[in-house]
Enzyme design. Structure first.
Site, PDB file in Angstrom:
ATOM      1  CE1 TYR A 194      -4.089   1.915   0.369  1.00 50.85           C
ATOM      2  CE2 TYR A 194      -2.875   3.141   2.042  1.00 50.85           C
ATOM      3  CZ  TYR A 194      -3.976   3.020   1.211  1.00 50.85           C
ATOM      4  OH  TYR A 194      -4.950   3.999   1.207  1.00 50.85           O
ATOM      5  CE  LYS A 234      -3.436   4.625  -1.925  1.00 53.20           C
ATOM      6  NZ  LYS A 234      -4.423   4.971  -2.956  1.00 53.20           N
TER       7      LYS A 234
HETATM    8  P1  NDP Z   1     -13.634   1.924  -0.730  1.00 51.84           P
HETATM    9  O1  NDP Z   1     -13.153   0.539  -0.480  1.00 51.84           O
HETATM   10  O2  NDP Z   1     -14.792   2.416   0.058  1.00 51.84           O
HETATM   11  O3  NDP Z   1     -13.968   2.099  -2.295  1.00 51.84           O
HETATM   12  C1  NDP Z   1     -13.038   1.660  -3.237  1.00 51.84           C
HETATM   13  C2  NDP Z   1     -13.533   1.959  -4.622  1.00 51.84           C
HETATM   14  O4  NDP Z   1     -12.543   1.512  -5.556  1.00 51.84           O
HETATM   15  C3  NDP Z   1     -14.811   1.215  -4.957  1.00 51.84           C
HETATM   16  O5  NDP Z   1     -15.614   2.046  -5.757  1.00 51.84           O
HETATM   17  C4  NDP Z   1     -14.317   0.026  -5.763  1.00 51.84           C
HETATM   18  O6  NDP Z   1     -15.248  -0.421  -6.743  1.00 51.84           O
HETATM   19  C5  NDP Z   1     -13.151   0.651  -6.502  1.00 51.84           C
HETATM   20  N1  NDP Z   1     -12.192  -0.331  -6.991  1.00 51.84           N
HETATM   21  C6  NDP Z   1     -11.463  -1.235  -6.314  1.00 51.84           C
HETATM   22  N2  NDP Z   1     -10.694  -1.958  -7.156  1.00 51.84           N
HETATM   23  C7  NDP Z   1     -10.953  -1.489  -8.401  1.00 51.84           C
HETATM   24  C8  NDP Z   1     -10.476  -1.825  -9.686  1.00 51.84           C
HETATM   25  N3  NDP Z   1      -9.564  -2.788  -9.866  1.00 51.84           N
HETATM   26  N4  NDP Z   1     -10.966  -1.149 -10.757  1.00 51.84           N
HETATM   27  C9  NDP Z   1     -11.892  -0.175 -10.605  1.00 51.84           C
HETATM   28  N5  NDP Z   1     -12.386   0.192  -9.402  1.00 51.84           N
HETATM   29  C10 NDP Z   1     -11.922  -0.470  -8.318  1.00 51.84           C
HETATM   30  O7  NDP Z   1     -12.352   2.849  -0.555  1.00 51.84           O
HETATM   31  P2  NDP Z   1     -12.204   4.385  -0.075  1.00 51.84           P
HETATM   32  O8  NDP Z   1     -13.303   5.193  -0.584  1.00 51.84           O
HETATM   33  O9  NDP Z   1     -11.897   4.384   1.366  1.00 51.84           O
HETATM   34  O10 NDP Z   1     -10.824   4.755  -0.805  1.00 51.84           O
HETATM   35  C11 NDP Z   1     -10.770   5.398  -2.054  1.00 51.84           C
HETATM   36  C12 NDP Z   1      -9.326   5.785  -2.320  1.00 51.84           C
HETATM   37  O11 NDP Z   1      -8.859   6.614  -1.277  1.00 51.84           O
HETATM   38  C13 NDP Z   1      -8.375   4.591  -2.413  1.00 51.84           C
HETATM   39  O12 NDP Z   1      -7.408   4.819  -3.406  1.00 51.84           O
HETATM   40  C14 NDP Z   1      -7.723   4.588  -1.031  1.00 51.84           C
HETATM   41  O13 NDP Z   1      -6.446   4.001  -1.030  1.00 51.84           O
HETATM   42  C15 NDP Z   1      -7.660   6.078  -0.737  1.00 51.84           C
HETATM   43  N6  NDP Z   1      -7.548   6.367   0.664  1.00 51.84           N
HETATM   44  C16 NDP Z   1      -8.551   6.028   1.550  1.00 51.84           C
HETATM   45  C17 NDP Z   1      -8.411   6.300   2.891  1.00 51.84           C
HETATM   46  C18 NDP Z   1      -9.449   5.958   3.893  1.00 51.84           C
HETATM   47  O14 NDP Z   1      -9.180   6.097   5.093  1.00 51.84           O
HETATM   48  N7  NDP Z   1     -10.632   5.553   3.536  1.00 51.84           N
HETATM   49  C19 NDP Z   1      -7.186   6.923   3.415  1.00 51.84           C
HETATM   50  C20 NDP Z   1      -6.215   7.237   2.399  1.00 51.84           C
HETATM   51  C21 NDP Z   1      -6.403   6.964   1.092  1.00 51.84           C
HETATM   52  P3  NDP Z   1     -16.142  -1.755  -6.564  1.00 51.84           P
HETATM   53  O15 NDP Z   1     -17.400  -1.287  -5.898  1.00 51.84           O
HETATM   54  O16 NDP Z   1     -16.386  -2.215  -7.955  1.00 51.84           O
HETATM   55  O17 NDP Z   1     -15.340  -2.708  -5.734  1.00 51.84           O
END
Ligand code: NDP
Length: 255
Positions: free
Chosen positions: A154, A158
């Site tokens: 991860y 990042k």
């Molecule tokens: P969620 O797990 O709630 O949502 C993840 C999203 O990414 C979903 O819409 C999922 O779609 C999609 N996704 C996963 N794999 C793929 C793929 N291979 N192709 C297309 N879409 C994909 O995550 P968050 O909202 O928490 O996180 C969003 C971003 O923010 C990420 O990059 C995460 O690393 C980053 N982030 C989040 C933090 C947090 O505390 N929440 C902190 C720091 C960074 P599907 O519904 O189809 O699975």
């Protein structure tokens, strides 16, 4: 409206931060292409936007597959004639000790969290270079700046995104394409509740560790994405903006 008639593509828009970004962009007048790994997931958010009177379509694509990514960008351009904003938000968490981490898990995280960002940026960037305008926002993490044990894939992803943001920011600046990243701290989404449910994270300890004493909410990240996508940030490129309640600069003893 800060994004009137701008065409935006948001990866991972079915839930969490991506969904909030889609809704915030639409409320500022953007036309939104919502991506997720399933059409149904993406269309749930797109449907919410349409119900509120906005324009949105859903696109199923795996960001880790460069061919699917190219088709996704083509679809946006065929449908709306251009692509103004890309938000590379799709991501998965990967929390396992480095000694035990299966190579398949390492590859899966790197493929989605890092390679996916490059594939989408390249496909969108080619279109933006033709247009001589564009805006890319990468959803990085504070774990690209500071680290924790068990987050090798991860944090490597990042940290790579932060470097890629700088490279593309300077490479495409003369073509009127801005590239920036957001580094969220702990934001209450399924990604985090999953880790809490599995016992990998302890919510009370997270609150205590954060100077603001709480986790962030998705709208607090989406507002920064609107700022970066709009002309309010017209002289900002190659930057990472940290949205973490003070977590990553805190260096004192936890009481
Ligand atoms: P969620 O797990 O709630 O949502 C993840 C999203 O990414 C979903 O819409 C999922 O779609 C999609 N996704 C996963 N794999 C793929 C793929 N291979 N192709 C297309 N879409 C994909 O995550 P968050 O909202 O928490 O996180 C969003 C971003 O923010 C990420 O990059 C995460 O690393 C980053 N982030 C989040 C933090 C947090 O505390 N929440 C902190 C720091 C960074 P599907 O519904 O189809 O699975």
């Amino acid at each position: 409206m800060k994004l009137k008639d701008k065409v935006a593509l948001v990866t991972g828009g079915s839930r969490g931060i991506g969904r909030a970004v889609c809704l915030a962009f639409a409320s500022q007048g953007a036309v939104v292409a919502v991506n997720a790994t399933t059409f149904e997931g993406a269309d749930k958010t797109a449907g919410e936007i349409r119900k509120r009177g906005g324009r949105a379509i859903a696109i199923k694509a795996d960001v880790a597959d460069p061919q699917q990514v190219n088709v996704m960008v083509e679809k946006v351009v065929n449908e709306f004639g251009r692509l103004d904003i890309l938000v590379n938000n799709a991501g998965i968490s990967m929390a396992k000790s480095s000694a035990e981490l299966p190579i398949e898990d390492w590859n899966r995280a790197i493929n989605i969290d890092l390679n996916g960002v490059f594939y989408c940026s390249q496909a969108a960037g080619r279109q933006m270079l033709k247009q001589k305008s564009g805006n890319i926002i990468n959803m990085s993490s504070m774990y690209g700046l500071v680290v924790a044990p068990g987050r090798a894939a991860y944090s490597t992803s990042k940290g790579g995104i932060n470097a890629l943001t700088k490279v593309l920011g300077v490479e495409w600046a003369k073509d009127n394409i801005r590239v920036n990243a957001i580094c969220p701290g702990y934001i209450m989404t399924e990604l985090v509740t999953d880790l809490i449910d599995k016992g990998i994270l302890d919510e009370a300890k997270l609150r205590k560790r954060c100077p603001m004493g709480r986790l962030g909410n998705v709208d607090e990240v989406a507002k920064v994405a609107v700022f970066l996508a709009s002309d309010d940030s017209s002289y900002i490129t190659g930057q990472t903006i940290v949205v973490d309640g003070g977590w990553s600069v805190y260096g004192y003893i936890i009481d």
